[in-house]
Design a protein around this motif. Structure first.
Motif, PDB file in Angstrom:
ATOM      1  N   LEU A  31       0.803  -1.214   0.000  1.00 36.70           N
ATOM      2  CA  LEU A  31       0.000   0.000   0.000  1.00 36.70           C
ATOM      3  C   LEU A  31       0.840   1.270   0.000  1.00 36.70           C
ATOM      4  CD1 LEU A  31      -2.807  -0.974   2.565  1.00 36.70           C
ATOM      5  CD2 LEU A  31      -2.950  -0.977   0.067  1.00 36.70           C
ATOM      6  N   ASN A  32       2.110   1.189   0.383  1.00 35.54           N
ATOM      7  CA  ASN A  32       2.888   2.414   0.633  1.00 35.54           C
ATOM      8  C   ASN A  32       4.168   2.524  -0.180  1.00 35.54           C
ATOM      9  OD1 ASN A  32       1.278   3.590   2.937  1.00 35.54           O
ATOM     10  ND2 ASN A  32       1.771   1.581   3.790  1.00 35.54           N
ATOM     11  N   THR A  33       4.362   1.674  -1.188  1.00 35.28           N
ATOM     12  CA  THR A  33       5.547   1.799  -2.031  1.00 35.28           C
ATOM     13  C   THR A  33       5.143   1.853  -3.495  1.00 35.28           C
ATOM     14  OG1 THR A  33       5.859  -0.606  -2.254  1.00 35.28           O
ATOM     15  CG2 THR A  33       6.948   0.480  -0.400  1.00 35.28           C
ATOM     16  N   ASN A  34       6.029   2.411  -4.295  1.00 42.67           N
ATOM     17  CA  ASN A  34       5.802   2.485  -5.737  1.00 42.67           C
ATOM     18  C   ASN A  34       6.614   1.453  -6.504  1.00 42.67           C
ATOM     19  OD1 ASN A  34       4.073   4.757  -5.460  1.00 42.67           O
ATOM     20  ND2 ASN A  34       5.870   6.104  -5.299  1.00 42.67           N
ATOM     21  N   PHE A  35       7.263   0.527  -5.773  1.00 43.13           N
ATOM     22  CA  PHE A  35       8.068  -0.483  -6.440  1.00 43.13           C
ATOM     23  C   PHE A  35       7.169  -1.461  -7.180  1.00 43.13           C
ATOM     24  CE2 PHE A  35      10.980   0.307  -2.655  1.00 43.13           C
ATOM     25  CZ  PHE A  35      11.719   1.244  -3.355  1.00 43.13           C
ATOM     26  N   LEU A  36       7.670  -1.963  -8.329  1.00 46.29           N
ATOM     27  CA  LEU A  36       6.925  -2.951  -9.101  1.00 46.29           C
ATOM     28  C   LEU A  36       6.634  -4.184  -8.252  1.00 46.29           C
ATOM     29  CD1 LEU A  36       5.793  -3.890 -11.849  1.00 46.29           C
ATOM     30  CD2 LEU A  36       8.058  -4.807 -12.369  1.00 46.29           C
ATOM     31  N   VAL A  37       7.656  -4.625  -7.522  1.00 49.00           N
ATOM     32  CA  VAL A  37       7.496  -5.731  -6.564  1.00 49.00           C
ATOM     33  C   VAL A  37       8.006  -5.206  -5.223  1.00 49.00           C
ATOM     34  CG1 VAL A  37       8.038  -8.114  -6.034  1.00 49.00           C
ATOM     35  CG2 VAL A  37       7.934  -7.376  -8.418  1.00 49.00           C
ATOM     36  N   PRO A  38       7.118  -4.855  -4.284  1.00 43.47           N
ATOM     37  CA  PRO A  38       7.552  -4.182  -3.051  1.00 43.47           C
ATOM     38  C   PRO A  38       8.594  -4.943  -2.241  1.00 43.47           C
ATOM     39  CG  PRO A  38       5.185  -3.982  -3.315  1.00 43.47           C
ATOM     40  CD  PRO A  38       5.650  -4.922  -4.384  1.00 43.47           C
ATOM     41  N   HIS A  39       8.489  -6.276  -2.200  1.00 42.16           N
ATOM     42  CA  HIS A  39       9.524  -7.036  -1.483  1.00 42.16           C
ATOM     43  C   HIS A  39      10.457  -7.728  -2.458  1.00 42.16           C
ATOM     44  CE1 HIS A  39      11.677  -9.726   1.168  1.00 42.16           C
ATOM     45  NE2 HIS A  39      11.131  -9.155   2.219  1.00 42.16           N
ATOM     46  N   GLY A  40       9.948  -8.704  -3.183  1.00 43.73           N
ATOM     47  CA  GLY A  40      10.717  -9.361  -4.222  1.00 43.73           C
ATOM     48  C   GLY A  40      11.495 -10.577  -3.768  1.00 43.73           C
ATOM     49  N   ASN A  41      11.711 -10.731  -2.460  1.00 42.58           N
ATOM     50  CA  ASN A  41      12.533 -11.861  -1.996  1.00 42.58           C
ATOM     51  C   ASN A  41      12.013 -12.406  -0.670  1.00 42.58           C
ATOM     52  OD1 ASN A  41      14.696 -13.622  -2.465  1.00 42.58           O
ATOM     53  ND2 ASN A  41      16.058 -12.475  -1.133  1.00 42.58           N
ATOM     54  N   LEU A  42      10.705 -12.525  -0.550  1.00 44.02           N
ATOM     55  CA  LEU A  42      10.102 -13.024   0.687  1.00 44.02           C
ATOM     56  C   LEU A  42      10.332 -14.524   0.813  1.00 44.02           C
ATOM     57  CD1 LEU A  42       8.336 -12.468   3.179  1.00 44.02           C
ATOM     58  CD2 LEU A  42       6.348 -13.016   1.764  1.00 44.02           C
ATOM     59  N   LYS A  43      11.005 -14.932   1.885  1.00 41.26           N
ATOM     60  CA  LYS A  43      11.251 -16.330   2.180  1.00 41.26           C
ATOM     61  C   LYS A  43      11.540 -16.455   3.669  1.00 41.26           C
ATOM     62  CE  LYS A  43      16.020 -15.751   0.532  1.00 41.26           C
ATOM     63  NZ  LYS A  43      17.053 -16.250  -0.392  1.00 41.26           N
ATOM     64  N   SER A  44      11.582 -17.688   4.148  1.00 43.53           N
ATOM     65  CA  SER A  44      11.679 -17.914   5.597  1.00 43.53           C
ATOM     66  C   SER A  44      12.986 -17.396   6.184  1.00 43.53           C
ATOM     67  CB  SER A  44      11.514 -19.405   5.910  1.00 43.53           C
ATOM     68  OG  SER A  44      12.447 -20.175   5.193  1.00 43.53           O
ATOM     69  N   THR A  45      14.064 -17.358   5.401  1.00 39.76           N
ATOM     70  CA  THR A  45      15.325 -16.830   5.929  1.00 39.76           C
ATOM     71  C   THR A  45      15.304 -15.312   6.059  1.00 39.76           C
ATOM     72  OG1 THR A  45      16.211 -16.872   3.683  1.00 39.76           O
ATOM     73  CG2 THR A  45      16.743 -18.734   5.115  1.00 39.76           C
ATOM     74  N   ASN A  46      14.332 -14.650   5.407  1.00 37.69           N
ATOM     75  CA  ASN A  46      14.203 -13.193   5.494  1.00 37.69           C
ATOM     76  C   ASN A  46      13.081 -12.772   6.440  1.00 37.69           C
ATOM     77  OD1 ASN A  46      16.319 -12.610   3.807  1.00 37.69           O
ATOM     78  ND2 ASN A  46      15.081 -12.532   1.960  1.00 37.69           N
ATOM     79  N   VAL A  47      12.599 -13.698   7.250  1.00 36.11           N
ATOM     80  CA  VAL A  47      11.629 -13.384   8.309  1.00 36.11           C
ATOM     81  C   VAL A  47      12.317 -13.668   9.642  1.00 36.11           C
ATOM     82  CG1 VAL A  47       9.400 -13.930   9.334  1.00 36.11           C
ATOM     83  CG2 VAL A  47       9.660 -13.942   6.850  1.00 36.11           C
ATOM     84  N   LEU A  48      12.555 -12.630  10.436  1.00 37.68           N
ATOM     85  CA  LEU A  48      13.216 -12.773  11.734  1.00 37.68           C
ATOM     86  C   LEU A  48      12.177 -12.832  12.848  1.00 37.68           C
ATOM     87  CD1 LEU A  48      16.101 -10.194  11.187  1.00 37.68           C
ATOM     88  CD2 LEU A  48      16.046 -12.612  10.606  1.00 37.68           C
ATOM     89  N   SER A  70      11.998 -11.385  20.510  1.00 34.51           N
ATOM     90  CA  SER A  70      12.015 -12.164  21.753  1.00 34.51           C
ATOM     91  C   SER A  70      10.680 -12.834  22.044  1.00 34.51           C
ATOM     92  CB  SER A  70      12.411 -11.252  22.920  1.00 34.51           C
ATOM     93  OG  SER A  70      11.519 -10.144  23.014  1.00 34.51           O
ATOM     94  N   ASP A  71       9.567 -12.269  21.516  1.00 36.67           N
ATOM     95  CA  ASP A  71       8.243 -12.868  21.707  1.00 36.67           C
ATOM     96  C   ASP A  71       7.817 -13.700  20.509  1.00 36.67           C
ATOM     97  OD1 ASP A  71       7.932 -11.652  24.224  1.00 36.67           O
ATOM     98  OD2 ASP A  71       7.311  -9.768  23.274  1.00 36.67           O
ATOM     99  N   GLU A  72       8.747 -13.976  19.599  1.00 37.80           N
ATOM    100  CA  GLU A  72       8.500 -14.731  18.373  1.00 37.80           C
ATOM    101  C   GLU A  72       7.480 -14.042  17.479  1.00 37.80           C
ATOM    102  OE1 GLU A  72       7.865 -18.944  18.866  1.00 37.80           O
ATOM    103  OE2 GLU A  72      10.006 -19.246  19.214  1.00 37.80           O
ATOM    104  N   ASN A  73       7.491 -12.709  17.482  1.00 38.27           N
ATOM    105  CA  ASN A  73       6.735 -11.949  16.504  1.00 38.27           C
ATOM    106  C   ASN A  73       7.567 -11.784  15.240  1.00 38.27           C
ATOM    107  OD1 ASN A  73       4.420 -11.425  18.177  1.00 38.27           O
ATOM    108  ND2 ASN A  73       5.657  -9.924  19.293  1.00 38.27           N
ATOM    109  N   ALA A  74       6.918 -11.796  14.084  1.00 38.33           N
ATOM    110  CA  ALA A  74       7.629 -11.764  12.809  1.00 38.33           C
ATOM    111  C   ALA A  74       8.138 -10.368  12.488  1.00 38.33           C
ATOM    112  CB  ALA A  74       6.715 -12.257  11.690  1.00 38.33           C
ATOM    113  N   LEU A  75       9.374 -10.303  11.987  1.00 38.31           N
ATOM    114  CA  LEU A  75       9.979  -9.069  11.479  1.00 38.31           C
ATOM    115  C   LEU A  75      10.501  -9.357  10.082  1.00 38.31           C
ATOM    116  CD1 LEU A  75      12.012  -7.907  14.623  1.00 38.31           C
ATOM    117  CD2 LEU A  75       9.924  -6.860  13.741  1.00 38.31           C
ATOM    118  N   VAL A  76       9.847  -8.794   9.056  1.00 38.29           N
ATOM    119  CA  VAL A  76      10.216  -9.033   7.667  1.00 38.29           C
ATOM    120  C   VAL A  76      11.413  -8.150   7.308  1.00 38.29           C
ATOM    121  CG1 VAL A  76       9.456  -8.913   5.271  1.00 38.29           C
ATOM    122  CG2 VAL A  76       7.878  -9.688   7.044  1.00 38.29           C
ATOM    123  N   SER A  77      12.444  -8.743   6.718  1.00 37.42           N
ATOM    124  CA  SER A  77      13.651  -8.001   6.353  1.00 37.42           C
ATOM    125  C   SER A  77      13.893  -8.085   4.847  1.00 37.42           C
ATOM    126  CB  SER A  77      14.868  -8.552   7.104  1.00 37.42           C
ATOM    127  OG  SER A  77      15.149  -9.875   6.676  1.00 37.42           O
TER     128      SER A  77
END
Length: 672
Positions: free
Chosen positions: A480-497, A500-507
């Motif tokens: 909703l907030n970027t103008n990139f053609l593909v806002p992430h482009g590389n979403l995978k489990s190694t890029n989700v941190l 301490s409470d095991e909440n997801a942080l997308v990198s």
């Protein structure tokens, strides 16, 4: 009676070439109508008979491939129905592998039999497998010597032979510029390690457990006549190589003669056209060779800091044979120094939370791994917060202003489930990104780490649903907030941190807009629309999110997101096949299947969302806002007694998934 004139010699050559090429094409593509190669099927059945494994005898039946759909366990095929991967790991396989077991698989790129009980002399002929990138025969009982035919494979990237009983001869002189992973430890190899650039670039861990090996990179020095020994070893390798070639020529003489005849005819008929093609190919090879050469030099830093020795080192340590994280010219007095630019407004307060580039250069560094966009390091500064430094590589050609503009657009994305960029360093020779260090690690390690070990903490349904929600919210924010053609482009489990409470942080979001080789490396470029139409969009991110959900639900490693050296499963194909063949109870990971009574409705609903996200046609996939709404609607009931309730009938799960599958098939039919 007049005698007709003979057919002109050139016409004869043309006709002969056509007939031979046609017969050669038919021989190579022996079953185009069936969607698979009959020769490969015969070879796989021969392998099955030699291994005589009850499981393989049961599941390796029928057609092994149908175009690009793999039908047999551990086998993957390409769009032409040819086998590109054979991975039979951790199955307790016994027996040996014949020398000609894999000569039929000319498109084979991955071969793995790790952690089995295979034995016998390792005399496998790989000379016909010119596209092999990974060979993993570790953890078996093989004896003999390392196959010399592996030396001539031009694209070999990883070779794992550790944990066997290889005793004959020394290590062949591997020198492929593509070779990034190599391990022959814990065998009985002997002699000096060849002084090739490739073999000398690996750490001593790759050679440990071989008392007879000597010379660098090991700490064992060769004897006084080591030069003579090394020379003798080179001659032995050379003779072994020639002997192997002669053996191949003798065994496959008819193939060589057939190919030689075709080459001679083509030289007469298509001389000029062929010469132009060869010239063009040589230019391409030269360009590729330069790229690989640069890559191997850059990867030396990864080997030095991420290899077997994981001890902390300062970034500016000149003992390394490569440049440190901060380019050396930054640490030279009298030259202009650029400063770190902090972009996170909530980074921290107090004197201990601020630092300069000079502090970073003096910090102790620990390699965290090789990422798609660059290598990552954990930087530990005295009296300062721990940060992660990402050293960007393969950047698009852009000015400092263009880089800063793109980076600030990425950094301006604020959301509780996005890992913020803390600071960046922008220099013409070096561009770094700094992030907060997240101690819990990434989702891939949480899902797959320590499997089968007693100290693993189970990853239950509630935690996985929480991650699915967090990632969906983060992706909605990006869409909703970027103008990139593909806002992430590389979403995978190694890029989700995980915090301490095991909440997801997308990198790593938005970095595809900065990298020039994103099309070859990022997950979105492996989506169905890019494979068929060479295009990507925001719906490619939706497909990546669907693959992530399947990984969460199944607990299996996805083939598109597996780190280097790890074999994965094509989860989209595997789940659809499980539903189609009605062994659906095996879809869900055992760690969440114990929560059947309270979790099954939510698991089924999340599976249905995932299947909609991985639709082949992008227009059939939902928007991320709709995905967030659907995931948020899934209710979680915390009923601890479910962990002891494993007696629930499988039919509930099977029937429910079958209902999803039939409904989905009906929708597809109506859309047509």
């Amino acid at each position: 009676m007049a005698i007709s004139s003979p057919i002109p010699y050139k016409s004869f050559l043309v006709i002969a070439s056509f007939i031979l090429l046609r017969s050669f094409s038919i021989a190579q593509n022996d079953s185009p109508v069936l969607g698979y190669s009959m020769k490969e099927r015969v070879a796989l059945n021969s392998l099955k008979a030699n291994l005589d494994n009850p499981f393989l005898n049961k599941v390796w039946i029928g057609s092994h491939c149908f175009t690009n759909t793999s039908q047999w366990f551990g086998v993957r095929c390409n769009s032409n129905g040819l086998v590109i991967e054979i991975a039979l790991e951790n199955m307790g396989l016994k027996g040996d592998l014949r020398s000609n077991a894999f000569i039929t698989f000319t498109e084979l790129s991955v071969l793995s039999f790790k952690n089995n009980s295979l034995s016998g002399n390792l005399v496998i002929d790989f000379s016909f497998n010119r596209k092999l990138t990974l060979v993993d025969l570790s953890g078996n009982l093989f004896s003999g010597q390392i196959p010399i035919s592996l030396v001539v494979i031009p694209v070999l990237e990883a070779l794992f032979l550790q944990g066997n009983s290889l005793i004959t001869g020394s290590i062949p002189a591997f020198n492929q510029s593509s070779l990034e992973n190599f391990n022959v430890s814990n065998n009985n190899l002997c002699g000096p390690i060849p002084k090739t650039r490739a073999l000398q670039s690996f750490g001593h861990d790759s050679y440990d457990g071989n008392p007879g090996l000597c010379g660098p990179p090991t700490s064992m020095a060769c004897n006084s006549n080591g030069n003579d020994t090394a020379e003798h070893g080179d001659k032995t390798d050379h003779k072994s190589f020639l002997g192997s070639l002669l053996h191949i020529v003798k065994d496959y003489l008819y193939v060589i003669e057939f190919v030689f005849l075709i080459v001679i005819i083509l030289l007469f008929v298509l001389y000029y056209n062929k010469s132009r093609k060869l010239k063009k190919m040589m230019n391409e090879y030269k360009e590729r060779g330069e790229i690989k050469h640069e890559k191997s030099e850059d990867d030396q830093l990864v080997i030095a800091e991420v290899g077997g020795d994981q001890r902390s080192r300062p970034f500016g340590n000149n003992n390394l044979n490569t440049r440190p994280i901060g380019n050396n010219n930054l640490n030279t007095s009298g030259q202009e120094r650029r400063k770190l630019v902090f972009v996170a407004d909530n980074y921290g307060q107090g004197s201990n939370s601020t630092f300069e580039m000079s502090d970073l250069l003096k910090a102790s560094a620990e390699g965290l791994g090789q990422g798609t966009f660059g290598n990552c390091y954990k930087a530990m500064m005295e009296g300062k917060p721990v940060v992660v430094v990402k050293r960007l590589r393969n950047l698009k050609p852009m000015t400092d202003e263009e880089f800063t503009k793109q980076l600030l657009q990425i950094a301006n994305q604020k959301h509780p489930n996005l890992l913020p960029i803390l600071a960046y360093y922008n220099n013409k020779d070096e561009r770094l990104l700094l992030y907060k260090y997240v101690e819990k690690g990434n989702l891939f390690d949480r899902l797959h780490g320590k499997r089968g070990k007693g100290d693993r903490i189970p990853f239950r349904w509630g935690g996985r649903l929480n991650v699915a929600r967090g990632v969906a919210r983060a992706m909605e924010c990006l869409h909703l907030n970027t103008n990139f053609l593909v806002p992430h482009g590389n979403l995978k489990s190694t890029n989700v941190l995980l915090d301490s409470d095991e909440n997801a942080l997308v990198s790593d979001y938005g970095l595809a807009s900065l990298i020039s080789v994103a099309a070859q490396r990022t997950v979105c470029y492996r989506s169905p629309e890019y494979q068929f139409a060479k295009r990507v969009s925001k719906k490619s991110d939706v497909w990546s999110y669907g693959c992530l959900l399947l990984e969460l639900l199944t607990g299996k490693v996805g083939v598109y997101t597996a780190p280097p050296g790890v074999s994965g499963v094509d989860l989209c194909t595997w789940v659809h096949r499980a539903i189609r063949e009605e062994w659906t109870a095996e879809i869900f990971d055992g760690e969440i299947a114990v929560n059947r009574r309270s979790a099954v409705p939510g698991m089924l609903r999340l599976l249905e969302i995932a299947l909609h996200c991985v639709e082949k046609l992008p227009e059939k996939r939902p928007e991320m806002s709709e995905v967030v709404r659907q995931v948020e609607e899934i209710q979680f009931k915390d009923q601890s007694e479910d962990e002891d309730d494993l007696s629930l009938e499988r039919s509930y799960t099977d029937d429910s998934i079958s209902t999803i599958a039939s409904g989905k098939a009906g929708d597809d039919h109506n859309r047509k």
